[in-house]
Design an enzyme around this catalytic site. Structure first.
Site, short mmCIF file in Angstrom:
data_model
loop_
_atom_site.label_atom_id
_atom_site.label_comp_id
_atom_site.label_asym_id
_atom_site.label_seq_id
_atom_site.Cartn_x
_atom_site.Cartn_y
_atom_site.Cartn_z
N THR A 97 -10.31 -5.13 0.38
CA THR A 97 -11.17 -5.56 1.48
C THR A 97 -11.83 -4.41 2.24
O THR A 97 -12.78 -4.64 2.97
CB THR A 97 -10.34 -6.36 2.50
N THR B 52 -6.72 -12.18 2.64
CA THR B 52 -7.87 -11.61 1.94
C THR B 52 -8.86 -12.69 1.50
O THR B 52 -9.89 -12.38 0.91
CB THR B 52 -7.42 -10.84 0.69
N ASP C 210 0.82 -1.23 0.00
CA ASP C 210 0.00 0.00 0.00
C ASP C 210 0.85 1.27 0.00
O ASP C 210 0.40 2.32 0.45
CB ASP C 210 -0.95 0.03 1.21
N GLN D 167 2.24 -6.67 -3.33
CA GLN D 167 2.55 -6.66 -1.90
C GLN D 167 3.87 -5.90 -1.67
O GLN D 167 4.13 -4.94 -2.36
CB GLN D 167 2.58 -8.09 -1.32
N GLY E 244 -4.23 -5.00 -4.34
CA GLY E 244 -4.83 -3.97 -5.18
C GLY E 244 -3.94 -2.77 -5.34
O GLY E 244 -3.39 -2.24 -4.38
N HIS E 245 -3.73 -2.34 -6.59
CA HIS E 245 -3.02 -1.10 -6.89
C HIS E 245 -4.06 -0.06 -7.30
O HIS E 245 -4.70 -0.20 -8.34
CB HIS E 245 -2.01 -1.30 -8.02
N LYS F 156 3.08 9.94 0.47
CA LYS F 156 2.22 10.29 1.60
C LYS F 156 2.87 11.19 2.65
O LYS F 156 2.39 11.27 3.79
CB LYS F 156 1.64 9.04 2.24
N ARG G 67 2.61 -29.90 -6.97
CA ARG G 67 2.50 -30.38 -8.35
C ARG G 67 1.13 -31.00 -8.62
O ARG G 67 1.00 -31.98 -9.34
CB ARG G 67 3.64 -31.36 -8.67
N LYS H 59 0.42 3.97 -8.52
CA LYS H 59 0.41 5.35 -9.00
C LYS H 59 1.73 5.71 -9.66
O LYS H 59 1.77 6.33 -10.73
CB LYS H 59 0.15 6.30 -7.83
N GLY I 284 1.87 2.92 -2.65
CA GLY I 284 1.60 3.78 -3.80
C GLY I 284 2.36 3.36 -5.05
O GLY I 284 2.63 4.19 -5.92
N LYS I 285 2.67 2.07 -5.16
CA LYS I 285 3.43 1.57 -6.31
C LYS I 285 2.68 1.78 -7.61
O LYS I 285 3.25 2.15 -8.63
CB LYS I 285 3.75 0.09 -6.11
N ASP J 140 2.52 14.17 2.33
CA ASP J 140 1.48 15.20 2.41
C ASP J 140 0.47 14.90 3.50
O ASP J 140 -0.18 15.82 4.02
CB ASP J 140 0.76 15.32 1.06
#
Length: 424
Positions: free
Chosen positions: A300, A129, A11, A223, A38-39, A330, A143, A16, A13-14, A332
């Site tokens: 999630t 998740t 999380d 991740q 999730g990106h 972040k 296998r 973006k 910010g990859k 900011d």
């Protein structure tokens, strides 16, 4: 080939950053994980969360590769394509996507194995998740799994039926609630139709030829470092290798061909799920930081745990990945703070440690803090590095000195254009 890695628990910010620089590349290749990550990217005012697709999907000239190290859920892939088609109706998305025929499939029963193990008192609760990622990787190692390339086999439907039937019966014996078997089976087969519309190839051959031909390739990780299955906070980790060297293994590209390694870090820390978190904060300060930073899971919506920047863990992540340049996000969110706490060392067993990541929650870890002056200024509209607040510049310089890696990019907000190239 360049590589982009998250340096904390995800999380950072990859997505973006990749979306912003993606137009500079010919190929963007996802090398690990599945639809459990999730990106979040803003595209023409729409917030889009990519789960399986590489972040170069918004650039029309970029080929997007889902590599061998990824586990692919056909239903998640289909849903993601359909979502993007609504906001990009004129784009030929299928023509931009290549999937490794060696990538493994996430079967619908894998999701229910995940749910069962998370809820059963017989198993350790990880805080996953529940997307079936670990069971898919487990069956890969055993296998006993199917791969993306198998969907073109004449026996695919029969093989799916047999594996699903076996796993479904096992789960029923354990008392796991599930939809009817026929529903699971037919939905899965139908979901595979979207996969059949993209090129399923030997992506390692494609990538190596592209690099030889002078094409620019960016490997994208899901991740982040401290969730790496081997080097993270085990057992509270993801199910794949997340560090830079895994890109070479999972994509089939020699380490000799790696150039830049970007590392993305927040100006503070967050993590989702259970596990060690040395600089975690709680109470009202945590609630305020979480709300201001919108720290809730992309998939999630779970509230993320929050804490202050952890330099010993960050140095550890930089070491593991061989990071050549940093992206700071972040900062900011800390705008209104008069003082910014940063953990510079751990005290463990009366020893002061500056580079480490503790593996045991039973260790008594005392963070040693340094308080830096805040900037107390909204810098979101600033576009030039020399116009940034002096105290923010001092904060960045302090981090560069401690980490011994240059911070080349500073995010100033969530939108794709809100990023300053500090090297200019």
């Amino acid at each position: 080939m360049d590589i982009l890695i998250g340096l904390q628990w995800g999380d950072e910010g990859k997505g973006k950053f990749i979306d912003l620089i993606g137009s500079d590349y010919d190929i963007i290749a996802r090398f690990n994980g599945g639809a459990n990550a999730g990106h979040s990217i803003y595209y023409q005012g729409n917030k889009v969360t990519l789960k399986l697709l590489p972040s170069g999907i918004f650039s029309s000239h970029v080929k997007n590769i889902i590599g061998t190290g990824v586990v692919v859920d056909p239903l998640a892939f289909k849903a993601e394509i359909e979502e993007l088609a609504h906001i990009m109706p004129d784009q030929d998305l299928f023509n931009r996507i290549l999937i490794s025929q060696k990538a493994h499939l996430v079967l619908p029963t894998h999701r229910y194995w995940d749910i069962y193990m998370e809820q059963s008192p017989l198993y350790r609760t990880i805080g996953t998740t529940k997307n079936g990622i670990a069971p898919s990787y487990s069956n890969k190692i055993l296998r006993q799994n199917l791969r993306v390339g198998d969907i073109h086999s004449d026996s695919f439907n029969t093989d799916v039926y047999q594996i699903l039937n076996r796993q479904y019966n096992e789960l029923q014996l354990l008392g796991q609630e599930m939809p009817a078997f026929d529903e699971l089976y037919h939905d899965f087969i139908q979901g595979c139709t979207s996969l059949k519309q993209v090129s399923i190839i030997d992506t390692e051959i494609f990538l190596n030829k592209a690099i030889r031909d002078g094409k620019k390739v960016l490997a994208e990780g899901a991740q982040a470092t401290l969730l790496d299955i081997d080097h993270g906070s085990y057992p509270y980790v993801t199910s794949s290798n997340t560090i830079a060297s895994a890109a070479c293994v999972s994509l089939g590209v020699s380490p000799k061909l790696v150039d830049k390694i970007y590392g993305v870090t927040k100006a503070y820390c967050t993590r989702v799920g259970n596990g060690i978190f040395p600089t975690e904060i709680t109470g009202q300060a945590a609630n305020d930081l979480r709300e201001k930073g919108a720290e809730f899971g992309s998939n999630t919506k779970r509230p993320r745990r929050v804490g202050w920047l952890d330099l010993p863990a960050l140095k550890y992540a930089i070491m593991l990945n061989g990071v050549t340049q940093l992206v700071l996000t972040k900062a900011d969110i800390l705008n209104e703070m008069a003082e910014i706490p940063v953990c510079t060392h751990y005290e463990i067993d009366e020893q002061k440690i500056s580079l480490a990541f503790p593996q045991s929650a039973e260790q008594e870890i005392k963070p040693i803090w340094k308080s830096l002056k805040g900037w107390n200024t909204d810098f979101s509209n600033i576009k030039q590095a020399n116009l940034l607040p002096e105290t923010l510049g001092a904060f960045i310089s302090f981090l560069e000195e401690e980490l011994q890696v240059p911070i080349k990019y500073l995010s100033t907000g969530p939108q794709r254009e809100e990023l300053i190239n500090l090297a200019k």
